[in-house]
Design a protein around this motif. Structure first.
Motif, PDB file in Angstrom:
ATOM      1  N   ARG A 142       0.932  -1.009   0.006  1.00  0.00           N
ATOM      2  CA  ARG A 142      -0.081  -0.092  -0.017  1.00  0.00           C
ATOM      3  C   ARG A 142       0.738   1.173  -0.025  1.00  0.00           C
ATOM      4  O   ARG A 142       1.786   1.341   0.948  1.00  0.00           O
TER       5      ARG A 142
ATOM      6  N   ARG B   6       0.601   5.503   0.324  1.00  0.00           N
ATOM      7  CA  ARG B   6       0.073   6.459   1.133  1.00  0.00           C
ATOM      8  C   ARG B   6       0.805   7.701   0.721  1.00  0.00           C
ATOM      9  O   ARG B   6       1.811   7.916   1.333  1.00  0.00           O
TER      10      ARG B   6
ATOM     11  N   GLU C 204      -4.467   7.105  -1.659  1.00  0.00           N
ATOM     12  CA  GLU C 204      -3.982   5.860  -1.100  1.00  0.00           C
ATOM     13  C   GLU C 204      -4.150   4.883  -2.272  1.00  0.00           C
ATOM     14  O   GLU C 204      -5.234   4.847  -3.191  1.00  0.00           O
TER      15      GLU C 204
END
Length: 406
Positions: free
Chosen positions: A197, A199, A270
């Motif tokens: 992920r 961000r 994100e």
């Protein structure tokens, strides 16, 4: 919904393998990843205990889910060595899918058994457990271990806890059979699966004065484009492995969210991305290229606009690739028992790479077709169950793990 409940057709009848009755019970446990798997694990635990075997469990941090590990000792009481029969208890969700049967009721239609997890991979677990009594009667010269995990479907999260406990208990099997659905064919390798992920933290501003803000979506887009360029490079330049259907490592972005309105410079963005590496490529090398771009190109550019901007990468899950050694006992044994000498490599991940990295050579072979996994009206052919039962019998027989020439 159509079809006939297995229980209504006498699960023990001549036309059904013995393990189908147990498969019916296992399918009824709704062990999707959002649910606990403890009811199913504790049921399997009770079956072992009824057979005089005491399994041990390893739990997730919330104790909502557990792995189960049990050992059937050799006739001499030996618990070291031998092989592991490995399967995962969790199944993928049925939300958003159109089923023509109840997904958690095993239903027979002709020569097929329908139900979530029937192929992936409660069929294999049912076969292993239904053979427990006959395996005990065989007076094995080597032990058999049973390893049933949680959360395989969301990044192989459960198995590492079990493998750590195996090390702590000094359990050292000689090999591992991963019973994922392969139509009882031998699979010797799979790609690694790596999920991350990203961000991005920018600075909000009115869209009429974008120079006062830092656009998180636009900087996220630069990273996404870099990942796509990296994927294109691996497709064009390799390295390649011709035995994979897609013979190179891949990468892609699968989810993105950010922004609050079209007239506001977005503060947050994100996105999730993954890459799947062929075993010849170290996953860390691919990640290092993405991380280097984020650290040395994107973050400095963002902070030129505003020193409070930031971007971060987070690993969500990673399952290492598997590349079985053709000379390993486990590979030779399964090839001998199946008569299958073909080389097959697959893109989907399993826990095999985790066992391999823990020093336990692994191979993949199990009942059912991977083409049925994760889809509506998942099914397993009854003949696949019968073939797997015959395989487990042979595995524990004189040409199996008791064969000193293996």
């Amino acid at each position: 919904m159509g079809g006939v409940l297995v229980s209504e057709r006498a699960s023990g009848s001549d036309d059904l393998p013995q393990s189908v009755a147990l498969l019916e019970k296992l399918v009824a446990f709704e062990t999707t990843n959002s649910n606990s798997n403890l009811d199913m694990i504790e049921y399997l635990q009770s079956l072992f205990q009824d057979a005089g075997i005491e399994p041990w469990l390893t739990y997730d941090k919330d104790r909502r889910k557990a792995n189960l590990f049990a050992t059937l000792p050799s006739v001499d009481g030996v618990t070291q060595g031998g092989i592991v029969l490995s399967g995962h208890s969790d199944v993928v969700t049925v939300e958003g899918q159109k089923w023509s049967t109840d997904p958690f009721t095993l239903t027979r239609r002709g020569d097929r058994l329908y139900g979530r997890g029937s192929a992936d991979m409660k069929g294999f677990i049912a076969v292993c457990m239904s053979k427990l009594e006959s395996l005990q009667a065989k007076q094995l010269r080597k032990p058999l271990h049973f390893a049933f995990s949680f959360d395989e479907e969301v990044g192989c999260l459960g198995a590492p806890l079990m493998l750590d406990e195996m090390v702590r208990r000094d359990i050292r099997p000689e090999g591992c059979l991963i019973g994922e659905p392969t139509s009882m064919n031998v699979v010797v390798a799979h790609k690694g699966a790596n999920l991350y992920r990203c961000r991005v933290h920018g600075r909000p501003a009115h869209s009429s004065a974008p120079v006062l803000g830092v656009n998180a979506i636009e900087y996220a887009a630069r990273v996404i484009c870099f990942i796509r360029d990296l994927a294109d490079s691996m497709k064009q330049q390799g390295p390649f492995d011709r035995f994979f259907e897609t013979p190179y490592s891949t990468a892609q972005t699968g989810r993105i969210s950010g922004g609050v309105a079209t007239n506001v410079v977005p503060q947050l963005c994100e996105f999730d991305f993954e890459f799947r590496n062929i075993p010849q490529i170290d996953a860390q090398d691919i990640y290092a290229q993405i991380s280097d771009y984020v650290e040395n190109t994107i973050r400095p550019a963002m902070r030129e606009e505003w020193d409070g901007a930031d971007i971060a990468l987070e690993k969500i899950a990673a399952a290492p690739g598997l590349n079985a050694d053709e000379q390993a006992m486990m590979t030779r044994l399964v090839r001998a028992l199946t008569g299958d000498g073909d080389i097959r490599k697959v893109a989907y991940g399993t826990e095999g790479g985790q066992f391999q990295n823990a020093g336990v050579p692994a191979i993949i072979c199990g009942p059912g077709s991977i083409e049925q996994a994760h889809r509506a009206d998942e099914f397993i052919d009854i003949d696949q169950i019968a073939q797997c039962e015959a395989f487990i019998d042979a595995l524990a027989g004189p040409t199996g793990i008791d064969n000193e020439s293996q």
